[in-house]
Scaffold this motif. Structure first.
Motif, mmCIF file in Angstrom:
data_model
loop_
_atom_site.group_PDB
_atom_site.id
_atom_site.type_symbol
_atom_site.label_atom_id
_atom_site.label_comp_id
_atom_site.label_asym_id
_atom_site.label_seq_id
_atom_site.Cartn_x
_atom_site.Cartn_y
_atom_site.Cartn_z
ATOM 1 N N ASN A 1 -3.426 0.933 -12.157
ATOM 2 C CA ASN A 1 -2.168 0.388 -12.553
ATOM 3 C C ASN A 1 -1.061 0.094 -11.831
ATOM 4 N N PRO A 2 -1.071 -0.611 -10.435
ATOM 5 C CA PRO A 2 -0.042 -0.795 -9.499
ATOM 6 C C PRO A 2 1.059 -1.198 -10.119
ATOM 7 N N ASP A 3 2.248 -0.608 -9.870
ATOM 8 C CA ASP A 3 3.701 -1.209 -10.331
ATOM 9 C C ASP A 3 4.255 -1.946 -9.696
ATOM 10 N N PHE A 4 3.745 -3.009 -9.459
ATOM 11 C CA PHE A 4 4.487 -4.178 -8.580
ATOM 12 C C PHE A 4 5.622 -4.665 -9.364
ATOM 13 N N GLY A 5 6.692 -4.881 -8.718
ATOM 14 C CA GLY A 5 7.829 -5.651 -9.418
ATOM 15 C C GLY A 5 8.670 -4.758 -10.145
ATOM 16 N N LEU B 1 0.654 8.460 -5.299
ATOM 17 C CA LEU B 1 1.729 9.371 -5.123
ATOM 18 C C LEU B 1 1.998 9.706 -3.575
ATOM 19 N N ASP B 2 3.271 9.236 -3.140
ATOM 20 C CA ASP B 2 3.726 9.137 -1.732
ATOM 21 C C ASP B 2 4.899 9.854 -1.526
ATOM 22 N N GLY B 3 5.245 9.959 -0.300
ATOM 23 C CA GLY B 3 6.621 10.578 0.095
ATOM 24 C C GLY B 3 7.685 9.914 -0.174
ATOM 25 N N PRO B 4 9.009 10.358 0.051
ATOM 26 C CA PRO B 4 10.316 9.702 -0.468
ATOM 27 C C PRO B 4 10.212 8.186 0.012
ATOM 28 N N LYS B 5 9.705 7.679 0.928
ATOM 29 C CA LYS B 5 9.717 6.317 1.433
ATOM 30 C C LYS B 5 8.267 5.922 1.482
ATOM 31 N N GLY C 1 5.742 -0.179 -5.242
ATOM 32 C CA GLY C 1 4.691 0.106 -6.380
ATOM 33 C C GLY C 1 4.188 1.521 -6.392
ATOM 34 N N SER C 2 4.136 2.282 -5.334
ATOM 35 C CA SER C 2 3.797 3.789 -5.250
ATOM 36 C C SER C 2 4.647 4.460 -6.053
ATOM 37 N N THR C 3 4.252 5.907 -6.420
ATOM 38 C CA THR C 3 5.294 6.757 -7.087
ATOM 39 C C THR C 3 5.777 7.627 -5.976
ATOM 40 N N ALA C 4 7.209 7.684 -5.566
ATOM 41 C CA ALA C 4 7.907 8.439 -4.602
ATOM 42 C C ALA C 4 8.207 9.837 -5.198
ATOM 43 N N VAL C 5 7.807 10.709 -4.214
ATOM 44 C CA VAL C 5 7.899 12.018 -4.499
ATOM 45 C C VAL C 5 8.735 12.820 -3.463
ATOM 46 N N SER C 6 9.849 13.320 -3.857
ATOM 47 C CA SER C 6 10.641 14.001 -2.763
ATOM 48 C C SER C 6 10.600 15.492 -2.860
#
Length: 489
Positions: free
Chosen positions: A123-127, A158-162, A167-172
């Motif tokens: 479910n990519p969160d583009f836009g 789930l990826d890093g702050p940048k 559309g990915s989820t930024a996790v810091s």
């Protein structure tokens, strides 16, 4: 879509790559009329016992509803028979790494014998629009409202702050990592997808929470984590051999110190360092170190999904003959545009020497897959569909051919797309074999795939969820795909 080696993500950023834009969310296109699920028997068939790599002639495979009712010597009375003399019956194939954002892809998978897939970005969160696109597709296919494969669906990336991909989820922070694992599980994800720029502490927090919540996590090995650490943390599968070249290099420690400084360097400096480190990793491959790492994978039950066809795509970006592939007729226009040299991730700014280096790295990865298989590491076949020239359905056939080139037997390659996915998912009791009680997902081939893996392309019929699609019906499906692909130009 991902990097070529330890730090390709940063080099792609330096080259100005952009995330693909999927087609607008829409219900899957319906299939044409076909047989309804009912009792029928494939008679005089040769059943391929994938688990043992043997062919069993003169078998009758009885399908009742969406299950295999029996595999016997003769057809039961009163059941419609389908002649399969001279044909070879295998389990439906799994593509264990797809993205499936091209609207025509679901039908292409089934038409090519791929009756089930693992979606690696759910479910990519583009836009900025939250959606349940892949869950809706899965429900529609399961209810037989439209034609498509069985689906196992990942969380958001789930990826890093940048994040690399919009559309990915930024996790810091570790706290955010734990919270998002809980949220994704509640939302219905089958597993957690981790990505390349996750900070170390965040990655390990995600690993701990996934274990606590009893939900698998899989994906890339983050740049600041070793492949061995990912295995010890419980990562279920490693995709694209991420982290493998650096983790099997005798210069690993020094290379990781340099990689840790990437954020402080300019884009041009990062790109230059990436190329140097890629070449260094290839040249300093340590067979003994690799042997120890592979043994760890076996002990920990860490799976590898190499996606060699996608790796080959990166290594052959300068091959203009790919633009003549006849399968492009079955790809939507917006995807083909994404595959062109001016758009394909990582294609800008590469020299002839760079392409030669990528091919050398690819050759090393192919050899590594053979070595892992020989060491007993469990492998999954995946195409990374949606990447350049990773075609829906037939891309898995390409992947199986590459696995054989890496040193697997045709039977080994078939297991990577049938019995191995069943084991990986803990669903051996219902998937992966032509056997009584298993789901009615089958492929009928004109020739023996155990003799030549290329015979996997010679499809006579596909049975998906107990519904038989003969060759004429498959051709109709392909014709509809070709026509609909034009609509998405």
């Amino acid at each position: 879509m991902r990097h070529l080696a330890l730090v390709l993500l940063l080099s792609l950023t330096a080259c100005g790559s952009k995330a693909p834009t999927p087609a607008a969310s829409a219900p899957p296109a319906p299939s044409g009329p076909t047989f309804s699920p009912a009792s029928f028997a494939l008679v005089h068939a040769t059943v391929v016992d994938v688990a043992h790599g043997t062919a069993l002639p003169e078998r009758t495979v009885v399908v009742d509803g969406d299950r295999i009712a029996a595999v016997t010597d003769e057809a039961p009375a009163g059941v419609r028979t389908v002649e399969a003399r001279g044909k070879f019956v295998i389990p439906g194939l799994w593509d264990m790494h797809v993205h499936m954002n091209d609207p025509v892809a679901p039908r292409l998978f089934v038409a090519n014998g791929v009756t089930a897939v693992r979606v690696m970005w759910g479910n990519p969160d583009f836009g900025g629009q939250k959606n349940r696109r892949h869950f809706d597709m899965r429900d529609a296919f399961d209810k037989k409202e439209s034609l498509g494969p069985r689906m196992v669906v990942a969380s958001q990336i789930l990826d890093g702050p940048k994040p690399f991909w919009p559309g990915s989820t930024a996790v810091s922070t570790p706290e955010q990592g734990r919270r998002v694992v809980d949220e994704e599980k509640k939302n219905g994800a089958d597993f957690i997808k981790v990505y390349s720029e996750l900070p170390r502490d965040v990655y390990f927090a995600i690993a701990e929470e996934s274990k606590k919540e009893n939900i698998p996590f899989a994906g890339h090995v983050p740049m600041l984590v070793t492949a061995g650490e990912a295995s010890d943390a419980g990562q279920k599968s490693i995709e694209h051999l991420t982290g493998m070249l650096s983790s099997t290099s005798s210069h690993e420690a020094a290379m990781r110190k340099k990689a840790a400084q990437y954020e402080k360097r300019s884009a041009a400096e990062r790109y230059k360092l990436f190329l140097a480190q890629l070449g260094e990793a290839v040249d300093t491959y340590d067979a003994e170190k690799a042997k120890s790492l592979f043994a760890k994978f076996v002990t920990n039950g860490t799976w590898q999904c190499p996606t060699l066809i996608e790796e080959y795509g990166h290594a052959s970006q300068d091959d203009t003959s790919r633009a003549k592939d006849p399968r492009l007729e079955y790809v939507s226009g917006f995807v083909k545009e994404m595959w062109t040299p001016r758009q394909a991730p990582g294609s800008k700014g590469f020299t002839k020497a760079d392409h030669a280096l990528f091919r050398r790295a690819f050759d090393k990865k192919v050899a590594m897959v053979g070595a892992m298989h020989a060491a007993g590491v469990s492998l999954l076949a995946g195409s990374d569909e949606m990447n350049p020239y990773c075609f829906a359905g037939s891309g898995l056939h390409d992947e199986l051919a590459w696995l054989v080139k890496a040193g697997l037997t045709p039977a080994d390659a078939l297991r990577a797309a049938t019995t191995n996915p069943a084991r990986f998912l803990g669903r051996e009791n219902e998937l992966g074999e032509v056997a009584e009680g298993k789901v009615g997902d089958l492929v009928v081939l004109d020739e023996n795939p155990l003799a030549d893996i290329e015979n996997i392309r010679k499809i006579h019929a596909v049975i998906s969820r107990g519904t038989l699609y003969d060759r004429a019906e498959l051709d109709k499906i392909l014709a509809s795909v070709k026509e609909d692909a034009k609509k998405h130009d």
